[in-house]
Write an enzyme that holds these catalytic residues in place. Structure first.
Site, PDB file in Angstrom:
ATOM      1  N   LYS A   1       1.106  -1.179   0.028  1.00 25.44           N
ATOM      2  CA  LYS A   1      -0.239   0.038   0.058  1.00 25.44           C
ATOM      3  C   LYS A   1       0.793   1.343  -0.228  1.00 25.44           C
ATOM      4  CE  LYS A   1      -2.512  -2.983   2.260  1.00 25.44           C
ATOM      5  NZ  LYS A   1      -1.627  -5.119   2.413  1.00 25.44           N
TER       6      LYS A   1
ATOM      7  N   ASP B   1       4.266  13.877  -4.756  1.00 25.34           N
ATOM      8  CA  ASP B   1       5.523  14.956  -5.079  1.00 25.34           C
ATOM      9  C   ASP B   1       7.026  14.465  -5.109  1.00 25.34           C
ATOM     10  OD1 ASP B   1       4.425  16.479  -6.893  1.00 25.34           O
ATOM     11  OD2 ASP B   1       3.668  17.603  -5.041  1.00 25.34           O
TER      12      ASP B   1
ATOM     13  N   HIS C   1      -6.281  -5.530  11.998  1.00 23.22           N
ATOM     14  CA  HIS C   1      -5.342  -5.811  10.735  1.00 23.22           C
ATOM     15  C   HIS C   1      -4.043  -5.279  11.123  1.00 23.22           C
ATOM     16  CE1 HIS C   1      -5.414  -5.665   6.456  1.00 23.22           C
ATOM     17  NE2 HIS C   1      -5.687  -6.524   6.459  1.00 23.22           N
TER      18      HIS C   1
ATOM     19  N   LYS D   1       0.129  -3.830  11.286  1.00 23.80           N
ATOM     20  CA  LYS D   1       1.036  -4.851  11.439  1.00 23.80           C
ATOM     21  C   LYS D   1       1.721  -4.363  12.255  1.00 23.80           C
ATOM     22  CE  LYS D   1      -1.688  -5.655   6.864  1.00 23.80           C
ATOM     23  NZ  LYS D   1      -2.040  -6.862   7.523  1.00 23.80           N
TER      24      LYS D   1
END
Length: 484
Positions: free
Chosen positions: A225, A230, A403, A405
């Site tokens: 993800k 920029d 969820h 990690k």
């Protein structure tokens, strides 16, 4: 009816020499494949799982192995030679004789990305805060926006971000969106068409289309993800683009953790995206003309937070994120706190955790009470007895799905990213994690995890011993976990 079927089966087997031919065919099918699997030199449980599946499911087992079996792709050379051709890359690496830690050297040697620094690192908890931070950065973009996601759903969250990307593309900002073909399968051509018409680009990682005489890459996905704006701001962590992770839309949204970073470390995150984009699209360096990949004001400026980007995937046999987790646990002196949605450790990782607990360290493991996969949940629980007996404190988080990690060691080391603590993340998926050595950041993570432990249920060994009815599904889940 049953008697009739038995009669026909007995008649079938009574054909002269048929049983011998069937046995010979089975052996000719099984022996070469099992020999090949043994030569893979994988962990015993993984080898045994594949041998059993091939033995008990003749030919069908081979089809499963063909689709999901261990694969290595010759991508490392492509990454190093093609995707970095003409790019400004790292020239100075961490010198061995100038105080470079063993952990930093390990990460650098296995990934090719040296230690760096960040001027700012923000912990983003849950989807709502993460999406707002990403949208805010997107609105400020002036040159380019690079995004890579495992799951991007065309729901409210996905539509909102897409509209922001379309608006920036119309302003002349270069937008590149890389999606995993399996995780983002709900995204269709019609959904992306407005982005293309505005001048943005999109690509698919490992498309699932059929290619004759070629093993499909169904089991090797980009689980990363990444957002880079920029070359100045980077986001990564565990949060995908989906309503399922936005607690403002769903009360049962995943509990998750993400990062917003600025500073020189953004350069290595950008490098990871560029390599993946070039690999997925086949484009060359010239296709990035007009894109200022490295932000001049941050590039080379020493930040106050020691940071290092970790990447891993089936293109490398070194399993960098796996090795870094194990090495960090062995290096710890006082505590090891691990939170992961999927806990299916290999022998090295399991030994590291139990050895730390047996050595007197404060070792804690936080997993969801029930993950989105019952099989994975049972597989994780099959390790609890050993962990609890060694002194590891195990907690189950619920009712929301945990969820996040993250790994916290002592008071200064934090590892946060997209990788779960399981075989798939360590060996099959393309993952990205961030390694930090900073007391301030580690302190913020410790405070967050303390809150998670406080609302979670501790698992007790005595209670585990009384749940005999769960032992069989847990044992089966552990045996089949290498096939996941």
């Amino acid at each position: 009816m049953l008697e009739t079927l038995n009669h026909w089966w007995d008649a079938f087997l009574s054909i002269p020499h048929l049983s011998r031919w069937l046995t010979a065919a089975w052996l000719l099918y099984l022996i070469p494949l099992c020999g090949w699997i043994v030569l893979q030199k994988r962990e015993p449980v993984a080898t045994l799982s594949w041998v059993l599946s091939l033995s008990l499911l003749p030919y069908v087992g081979y089809l499963i192995y063909f689709l999901l079996g261990p694969q290595k792709i010759k991508r490392q050379q492509l990454r190093r030679h093609q995707s970095r051709t003409g790019l400004d890359t790292y020239e100075v690496f961490c010198p061995v004789d100038e105080g470079c830690t063993e952990l930093a050297m390990l990460a650098q040697t296995t990934t090719g990305l040296p230690p760096s620094t960040a001027t700012s690192v923000q912990l983003l908890v849950d989807g709502s805060a993460t999406y707002e931070a990403i949208l805010d950065a997107v609105r400020q973009a002036t040159n380019h926006i690079h995004l890579e996601y495992y799951i991007y759903n065309p729901d409210r969250c996905g539509q909102r971000l897409l509209e922001a990307l379309i608006a920036k593309a119309r302003e002349g900002v270069k937008v590149r969106l890389l999606l995993d073909a399996v995780g983002s399968s709900r995204v269709g051509r019609r959904f992306l068409q407005p982005l293309h018409e505005a001048g943005g680009e999109s690509a698919w990682f490992h498309p699932t289309r059929f290619r004759p005489f070629t093993r499909p890459w169904v089991n090797m996905r980009t689980h990363r993800k990444i957002v880079v704006v920029d070359g100045r701001i980077a986001f990564t962590g565990g949060i995908n683009i989906t309503d399922e992770e936005d607690e403002s839309l769903r009360p049962d949204a995943y509990r998750d953790l993400h990062l917003r970073m600025e500073g020189d470390v953004v350069r290595s995150v950008q490098q990871v995206f560029v390599e993946d984009w070039v690999y997925a699209t086949g484009q060359k360096r010239k296709d990035f003309q007009g894109t200022r990949l490295w932000h001049a004001t941050d590039n080379g400026i020493e930040g106050g937070i020691a940071a290092q980007t970790l990447v891993s995937g089936p293109d490398s046999s070194w399993e960098p994120i796996h090795r870094t987790h194990v090495a960090a646990i062995h290096e710890a002196k006082s505590r090891v706190w691990l939170v992961t949605p999927y806990f299916v450790p290999g022998e090295a990782a399991r030994m590291a955790l139990t050895s730390a607990a047996l050595g007197g360290l404060d070792v804690r493991l936080l997993v969801p009470k029930m993950s989105d996969s019952r099989l994975v949940t049972y597989a994780a629980r099959s390790y609890f007895d050993e962990l609890l007996a060694a002194g590891v404190n195990v907690y189950e988080y619920g009712p929301r799905m945990m969820h996040s990690k993250a790994l916290l060691c002592d008071d200064n080391l934090a590892l946060i990213g997209s990788a779960n603590f399981d075989h798939r993340s360590f060996r099959l998926n393309f993952e990205i994690s961030m390694l930090f050595r900073d007391r301030g950041l580690a302190g913020r993570l410790a405070q967050l995890l303390e809150g998670e432990f406080a609302v979670s249920a501790p698992v007790h060994l005595q209670r585990r011993r009384s749940l005999w009815r769960h032992r069989l599904p847990e044992a089966l889940a552990r045996l089949t976990s290498p096939l996941l």
